[in-house]
Design a protein around this motif. Structure first.
Motif, PDB file in Angstrom:
ATOM      1  N   ARG A  12       0.874  -1.180   0.000  1.00 35.83           N
ATOM      2  CA  ARG A  12       0.000   0.000   0.000  1.00 35.83           C
ATOM      3  C   ARG A  12       0.908   1.227   0.000  1.00 35.83           C
ATOM      4  NH1 ARG A  12      -1.249  -0.770   6.430  1.00 35.83           N
ATOM      5  NH2 ARG A  12       0.296   0.738   7.111  1.00 35.83           N
ATOM      6  N   GLN A  55      16.138  -4.810   2.495  1.00 34.55           N
ATOM      7  CA  GLN A  55      16.560  -4.773   3.905  1.00 34.55           C
ATOM      8  C   GLN A  55      17.681  -5.774   4.157  1.00 34.55           C
ATOM      9  OE1 GLN A  55      13.548  -5.795   6.884  1.00 34.55           O
ATOM     10  NE2 GLN A  55      14.446  -4.329   8.314  1.00 34.55           N
ATOM     11  N   THR A  67      12.728 -13.028  13.544  1.00 29.25           N
ATOM     12  CA  THR A  67      12.430 -11.716  12.948  1.00 29.25           C
ATOM     13  C   THR A  67      11.996 -11.898  11.494  1.00 29.25           C
ATOM     14  OG1 THR A  67      14.034 -10.676  14.419  1.00 29.25           O
ATOM     15  CG2 THR A  67      13.393  -9.416  12.478  1.00 29.25           C
ATOM     16  N   ASP A  74       4.092  -9.967   7.412  1.00 25.62           N
ATOM     17  CA  ASP A  74       3.583  -8.595   7.561  1.00 25.62           C
ATOM     18  C   ASP A  74       2.801  -8.167   6.324  1.00 25.62           C
ATOM     19  OD1 ASP A  74       3.400  -5.693   7.726  1.00 25.62           O
ATOM     20  OD2 ASP A  74       4.868  -5.865   9.350  1.00 25.62           O
ATOM     21  N   HIS A  77       3.772  -5.480   3.184  1.00 24.64           N
ATOM     22  CA  HIS A  77       4.543  -5.732   1.957  1.00 24.64           C
ATOM     23  C   HIS A  77       4.237  -7.135   1.443  1.00 24.64           C
ATOM     24  CE1 HIS A  77       8.357  -7.501   4.091  1.00 24.64           C
ATOM     25  NE2 HIS A  77       7.245  -7.951   4.625  1.00 24.64           N
TER      26      HIS A  77
HETATM   27  P1  FAD Z   1       2.054  -7.492  16.116  1.00 22.85           P
HETATM   28  O1  FAD Z   1       2.697  -6.188  16.480  1.00 22.85           O
HETATM   29  O2  FAD Z   1       1.420  -8.325  17.183  1.00 22.85           O
HETATM   30  O3  FAD Z   1       1.023  -7.254  14.902  1.00 22.85           O
HETATM   31  C1  FAD Z   1       0.141  -8.293  14.420  1.00 22.85           C
HETATM   32  C2  FAD Z   1       0.156  -8.332  12.901  1.00 22.85           C
HETATM   33  O4  FAD Z   1      -0.171  -7.043  12.367  1.00 22.85           O
HETATM   34  C3  FAD Z   1       1.511  -8.714  12.321  1.00 22.85           C
HETATM   35  O5  FAD Z   1       1.308  -9.532  11.176  1.00 22.85           O
HETATM   36  C4  FAD Z   1       2.070  -7.386  11.927  1.00 22.85           C
HETATM   37  O6  FAD Z   1       3.020  -7.563  10.862  1.00 22.85           O
HETATM   38  C5  FAD Z   1       0.873  -6.595  11.496  1.00 22.85           C
HETATM   39  N1  FAD Z   1       1.043  -5.147  11.664  1.00 22.85           N
HETATM   40  C6  FAD Z   1       1.679  -4.516  12.671  1.00 22.85           C
HETATM   41  N2  FAD Z   1       1.616  -3.180  12.508  1.00 22.85           N
HETATM   42  C7  FAD Z   1       0.903  -2.967  11.369  1.00 22.85           C
HETATM   43  C8  FAD Z   1       0.493  -1.812  10.645  1.00 22.85           C
HETATM   44  N3  FAD Z   1       0.819  -0.584  11.056  1.00 22.85           N
HETATM   45  N4  FAD Z   1      -0.212  -1.989   9.510  1.00 22.85           N
HETATM   46  C9  FAD Z   1      -0.529  -3.242   9.078  1.00 22.85           C
HETATM   47  N5  FAD Z   1      -0.178  -4.360   9.705  1.00 22.85           N
HETATM   48  C10 FAD Z   1       0.531  -4.240  10.830  1.00 22.85           C
HETATM   49  N6  FAD Z   1      10.172  -6.026  12.649  1.00 22.85           N
HETATM   50  C11 FAD Z   1      11.276  -6.213  13.383  1.00 22.85           C
HETATM   51  O7  FAD Z   1      11.185  -6.714  14.522  1.00 22.85           O
HETATM   52  N7  FAD Z   1      12.500  -5.853  12.904  1.00 22.85           N
HETATM   53  C12 FAD Z   1      12.677  -5.325  11.667  1.00 22.85           C
HETATM   54  O8  FAD Z   1      13.807  -4.988  11.294  1.00 22.85           O
HETATM   55  C13 FAD Z   1      11.530  -5.149  10.850  1.00 22.85           C
HETATM   56  N8  FAD Z   1      11.628  -4.677   9.589  1.00 22.85           N
HETATM   57  C14 FAD Z   1      10.515  -4.605   8.804  1.00 22.85           C
HETATM   58  C15 FAD Z   1      10.644  -4.210   7.466  1.00 22.85           C
HETATM   59  C16 FAD Z   1       9.524  -4.146   6.643  1.00 22.85           C
HETATM   60  C17 FAD Z   1       9.670  -3.741   5.207  1.00 22.85           C
HETATM   61  C18 FAD Z   1       8.249  -4.468   7.169  1.00 22.85           C
HETATM   62  C19 FAD Z   1       7.024  -4.372   6.286  1.00 22.85           C
HETATM   63  C20 FAD Z   1       8.107  -4.868   8.491  1.00 22.85           C
HETATM   64  C21 FAD Z   1       9.230  -4.925   9.325  1.00 22.85           C
HETATM   65  N9  FAD Z   1       9.133  -5.325  10.657  1.00 22.85           N
HETATM   66  C22 FAD Z   1      10.257  -5.507  11.405  1.00 22.85           C
HETATM   67  C23 FAD Z   1       7.829  -5.461  11.311  1.00 22.85           C
HETATM   68  C24 FAD Z   1       7.437  -6.927  11.441  1.00 22.85           C
HETATM   69  O9  FAD Z   1       6.965  -7.357  10.186  1.00 22.85           O
HETATM   70  C25 FAD Z   1       6.331  -7.105  12.501  1.00 22.85           C
HETATM   71  O10 FAD Z   1       5.246  -6.273  12.222  1.00 22.85           O
HETATM   72  C26 FAD Z   1       6.848  -6.754  13.882  1.00 22.85           C
HETATM   73  O11 FAD Z   1       8.049  -7.435  14.129  1.00 22.85           O
HETATM   74  C27 FAD Z   1       5.801  -7.117  14.962  1.00 22.85           C
HETATM   75  O12 FAD Z   1       5.482  -8.458  14.834  1.00 22.85           O
HETATM   76  P2  FAD Z   1       4.356  -9.143  15.770  1.00 22.85           P
HETATM   77  O13 FAD Z   1       4.202 -10.549  15.323  1.00 22.85           O
HETATM   78  O14 FAD Z   1       4.709  -8.890  17.191  1.00 22.85           O
HETATM   79  O15 FAD Z   1       3.087  -8.392  15.314  1.00 22.85           O
END
Ligand code: FAD
Length: 146
Positions: A12, A55, A67, A74, A77
């Protein structure tokens, strides 16, 4: 120390506040998990998509694997292609829980193999592992003001 480098497509439009949110939570989480690295975001080449990520993540193998699993799931992307991974004796981005560069075409122009990040030929080469040394390319950004 393990590392991996991937590219993906934003699912998005990523406004600056979306990128700031993503970075803030990633940095917090990475600090807890001994993960360091660099996130690159490039705006879209056309109106058909929303930009691209590349990344480098580095850290202990189990923390890196966990991670990676979260990042793969996520919804912000898609089409994630890991095109380089392995062992490294030292961190390349040890000072950054996640450095960030918002790049444009000019920034990547001199990067052989990466200048067309986001194009169909780039994805095709990435999927077949046919890219130059990505770790070196990412390290180049470490010398820049990130
Ligand atoms: P939670 O925080 O419990 O969230 C639940 C779900 O919602 C997960 O699938 C999460 O991905 C999704 N989510 C969270 N926030 C949003 C939002 N604002 N909009 C839509 N969906 C959302 N994480 C790291 O720990 N280290 C990194 O270096 C890192 N780099 C990333 C790079 C990219 C390009 C992207 C897209 C994400 C990155 N993330 C990184 C974030 C990672 O994908 C997780 O969202 C994060 O680690 C939290 O995971 P969780 O399982 O605790 O999810």
């Amino acid at each position: 120390m393990n590392y991996l480098i991937y590219a993906s497509q934003a699912a998005r439009p990523m406004r600056s506040e979306d990128l700031a949110d993503l970075l803030e939570s990633s940095r917090k989480r990475n600090g807890e998990n001994e993960i360091t690295g660099l996130l690159i975001y490039k705006a879209s080449l056309s109106g058909d998509d929303h930009g691209y990520f590349m990344q480098l993540l580095e850290g202990p193998s189990s923390a890196l694997a966990a991670t990676r699993t979260r990042i793969e799931a996520d919804p912000r992307h898609r089409n994630m292609v890991v095109f380089e991974e392995g062992d490294s004796e030292a961190r390349s981005f040890g000072d950054w829980s996640m450095a960030f560069r918002h790049v444009d075409q000019d920034d990547l122009a001199a990067m052989e193999g990466f200048a067309d990040l986001g194009s169909p030929t780039f994805w095709s080469r990435a999927r077949s592992g046919d890219l130059p040394d990505a770790l070196d390319m990412m390290r180049w950004f470490a010398k820049e003001d990130v």
